[in-house]
Design a protein around this motif. Structure first.
Motif, mmCIF file in Angstrom:
data_model
loop_
_atom_site.group_PDB
_atom_site.id
_atom_site.type_symbol
_atom_site.label_atom_id
_atom_site.label_comp_id
_atom_site.label_asym_id
_atom_site.label_seq_id
_atom_site.Cartn_x
_atom_site.Cartn_y
_atom_site.Cartn_z
ATOM 1 N N THR A 1 -1.902 2.473 0.386
ATOM 2 C CA THR A 1 -1.275 1.375 -0.349
ATOM 3 C C THR A 1 -0.123 1.898 -1.198
ATOM 4 O OG1 THR A 1 -1.608 -0.224 -2.158
ATOM 5 C CG2 THR A 1 -3.186 1.588 -2.026
ATOM 6 N N GLY A 2 1.009 1.222 -1.131
ATOM 7 C CA GLY A 2 2.146 1.588 -1.977
ATOM 8 C C GLY A 2 3.475 1.264 -1.332
ATOM 9 N N ALA A 3 4.368 0.699 -2.128
ATOM 10 C CA ALA A 3 5.746 0.432 -1.693
ATOM 11 C C ALA A 3 6.584 1.627 -2.126
ATOM 12 C CB ALA A 3 6.245 -0.869 -2.300
ATOM 13 N N ASN A 4 7.430 1.430 -3.108
ATOM 14 C CA ASN A 4 8.238 2.513 -3.665
ATOM 15 C C ASN A 4 8.396 2.332 -5.159
ATOM 16 O OD1 ASN A 4 10.161 2.987 -0.763
ATOM 17 N ND2 ASN A 4 9.250 4.682 -1.884
ATOM 18 N N ALA A 5 8.643 3.423 -5.831
ATOM 19 C CA ALA A 5 9.041 3.441 -7.236
ATOM 20 C C ALA A 5 10.293 4.298 -7.313
ATOM 21 C CB ALA A 5 7.915 4.037 -8.090
ATOM 22 N N PRO A 6 11.024 4.250 -8.417
ATOM 23 C CA PRO A 6 12.221 5.088 -8.525
ATOM 24 C C PRO A 6 11.949 6.569 -8.274
ATOM 25 C CG PRO A 6 12.196 3.467 -10.288
ATOM 26 C CD PRO A 6 10.878 3.350 -9.587
ATOM 27 N N THR A 7 10.734 7.018 -8.569
ATOM 28 C CA THR A 7 10.403 8.431 -8.393
ATOM 29 C C THR A 7 9.961 8.778 -6.975
ATOM 30 O OG1 THR A 7 8.141 7.985 -9.146
ATOM 31 C CG2 THR A 7 9.743 8.723 -10.801
ATOM 32 N N THR A 8 9.786 7.770 -6.105
ATOM 33 C CA THR A 8 9.280 8.048 -4.750
ATOM 34 C C THR A 8 10.239 7.666 -3.636
ATOM 35 O OG1 THR A 8 8.155 5.896 -4.479
ATOM 36 C CG2 THR A 8 6.930 7.668 -5.571
ATOM 37 N N VAL A 9 11.246 6.864 -3.940
ATOM 38 C CA VAL A 9 12.069 6.304 -2.873
ATOM 39 C C VAL A 9 12.849 7.378 -2.111
ATOM 40 C CG1 VAL A 9 14.068 5.820 -4.370
ATOM 41 C CG2 VAL A 9 13.676 4.445 -2.290
ATOM 42 N N GLU A 10 13.246 8.450 -2.796
ATOM 43 C CA GLU A 10 13.979 9.497 -2.100
ATOM 44 C C GLU A 10 13.062 10.284 -1.162
ATOM 45 O OE1 GLU A 10 16.728 13.447 -3.054
ATOM 46 O OE2 GLU A 10 16.298 11.999 -4.640
ATOM 47 N N ARG A 11 11.849 10.573 -1.628
ATOM 48 C CA ARG A 11 10.905 11.344 -0.811
ATOM 49 C C ARG A 11 10.319 10.501 0.316
ATOM 50 N NH1 ARG A 11 6.554 15.199 -3.668
ATOM 51 N NH2 ARG A 11 8.511 16.327 -3.989
ATOM 52 N N PHE A 12 10.021 9.226 0.028
ATOM 53 C CA PHE A 12 9.377 8.346 1.009
ATOM 54 C C PHE A 12 10.220 7.081 1.173
ATOM 55 C CE2 PHE A 12 5.346 10.320 -0.858
ATOM 56 C CZ PHE A 12 5.276 11.299 0.123
ATOM 57 N N PRO A 13 11.366 7.168 1.839
ATOM 58 C CA PRO A 13 12.296 6.039 1.885
ATOM 59 C C PRO A 13 11.748 4.794 2.569
ATOM 60 C CG PRO A 13 12.973 7.788 3.396
ATOM 61 C CD PRO A 13 11.900 8.353 2.536
ATOM 62 N N ARG A 14 10.772 4.937 3.453
ATOM 63 C CA ARG A 14 10.203 3.765 4.129
ATOM 64 C C ARG A 14 8.966 3.230 3.408
ATOM 65 N NH1 ARG A 14 10.935 7.414 7.790
ATOM 66 N NH2 ARG A 14 8.733 7.628 8.397
ATOM 67 N N GLY A 15 8.667 3.796 2.265
ATOM 68 C CA GLY A 15 7.516 3.340 1.488
ATOM 69 C C GLY A 15 6.397 4.362 1.501
ATOM 70 N N GLU A 16 5.702 4.432 0.376
ATOM 71 C CA GLU A 16 4.654 5.436 0.212
ATOM 72 C C GLU A 16 3.550 5.291 1.262
ATOM 73 O OE1 GLU A 16 5.589 4.842 -4.500
ATOM 74 O OE2 GLU A 16 3.650 4.211 -3.675
ATOM 75 N N ALA A 17 3.039 4.062 1.433
ATOM 76 C CA ALA A 17 1.918 3.857 2.358
ATOM 77 C C ALA A 17 2.316 4.162 3.797
ATOM 78 C CB ALA A 17 1.405 2.417 2.242
ATOM 79 N N VAL A 18 3.527 3.805 4.166
ATOM 80 C CA VAL A 18 4.003 4.058 5.539
ATOM 81 C C VAL A 18 4.048 5.558 5.813
ATOM 82 C CG1 VAL A 18 5.993 3.848 7.082
ATOM 83 C CG2 VAL A 18 5.283 1.893 5.676
ATOM 84 N N HIS A 19 4.591 6.302 4.881
ATOM 85 C CA HIS A 19 4.660 7.761 5.056
ATOM 86 C C HIS A 19 3.269 8.392 5.010
ATOM 87 C CE1 HIS A 19 9.035 8.604 5.066
ATOM 88 N NE2 HIS A 19 9.098 7.442 4.428
ATOM 89 N N TYR A 20 2.404 7.896 4.142
ATOM 90 C CA TYR A 20 1.036 8.414 4.090
ATOM 91 C C TYR A 20 0.342 8.227 5.439
ATOM 92 C CZ TYR A 20 0.667 9.222 -0.998
ATOM 93 O OH TYR A 20 0.789 9.710 -2.282
ATOM 94 N N ARG A 21 0.531 7.059 6.041
ATOM 95 C CA ARG A 21 -0.065 6.816 7.360
ATOM 96 C C ARG A 21 0.422 7.847 8.369
ATOM 97 N NH1 ARG A 21 2.262 4.515 11.693
ATOM 98 N NH2 ARG A 21 0.871 3.790 13.374
#
Length: 213
Positions: A58-78
């Protein structure tokens, strides 16, 4: 270099947020989005260890994550979990949540059609206590276990994390334990005097970037 007395304060906060829950099998594992890919790695490890049969990221993006996980936190975690051998059919993705409360609430809705009596929240080590308190407020009928990779503060920094940033996160997390309970976002948690003093010294030393204003 931090003075040794502040090192001790950092370790005090680090230990406070680690709930040290006894591992047990749950109906689902929930990886809470963040900038730390280790959450997804540990969720995969726990799945392979038989701790849960279903994984939600679960997770979209926050200012601190968008560069590392540009497609969204949950998508990259998957994607990380798939690379580690977790079957696609046991992974659900909740890509909209932008804070811990939404992580819990949106995941609860996603799982509403399933019989979920227990969940393991997989988080960064210093997010355990707040995640637990939030989930107990928003999902009170479910048994909740928290899990993180078992690492020390120093071991956590061997990755790509900046020491000042992580200390500021620890200070902010500690403040939120009391502040969010007062606002009704989370259940109250006991804050020992030693934790209060460590928090105060680190805040006075300037680690305030992640504190609520």
């Amino acid at each position: 270099m931090l003075p040794e007395r502040l090192h001790a304060d950092v370790r005090t906060l680090w230990d406070y947020h680690d709930l040290r829950h006894e591992p047990r099998r749950c109906d689902a594992g929930i990886g809470l989005g963040s900038r730390d890919p280790g959450v997804a790695v540990h969720a995969a490890e726990l799945f392979h260890a038989g701790r849960f049969p279903l994984v939600v990221f679960t997770g979209a993006n926050a200012p601190t994550t968008v560069e590392r996980f540009p497609r969204g936190e949950a998508v990259h975690y998957r994607e990380i979990a798939l690379e580690l051998g977790v079957p696609d059919e046991v992974i659900l993705v909740e890509p909209e949540a932008r804070n811990t409360g939404e992580n819990v609430e949106f995941t609860r809705r996603l799982l509403a059609g399933r019989e979920i009596r227990s969940v393991t929240l997989v988080t960064r080590p210093y997010q355990q206590r707040r995640a637990y308190a939030t989930a107990k407020r928003l999902w009170p009928g479910v048994d909740i276990v928290c899990a993180s990779k078992a690492v020390s503060f120093e071991e956590h920094l061997t990755g790509e994390e900046d020491v000042d940033r992580v200390i500021s996160m620890l200070v902010g997390e500690t403040q939120r334990i009391t502040a969010y309970a007062a606002r009704g976002f989370a259940i109250p948690q006991h804050v020992p005097d030693g934790v209060e003093r460590a928090f105060g010294r680190l805040a006075a030393a300037g680690f305030t970037q992640r504190m609520l204003r």
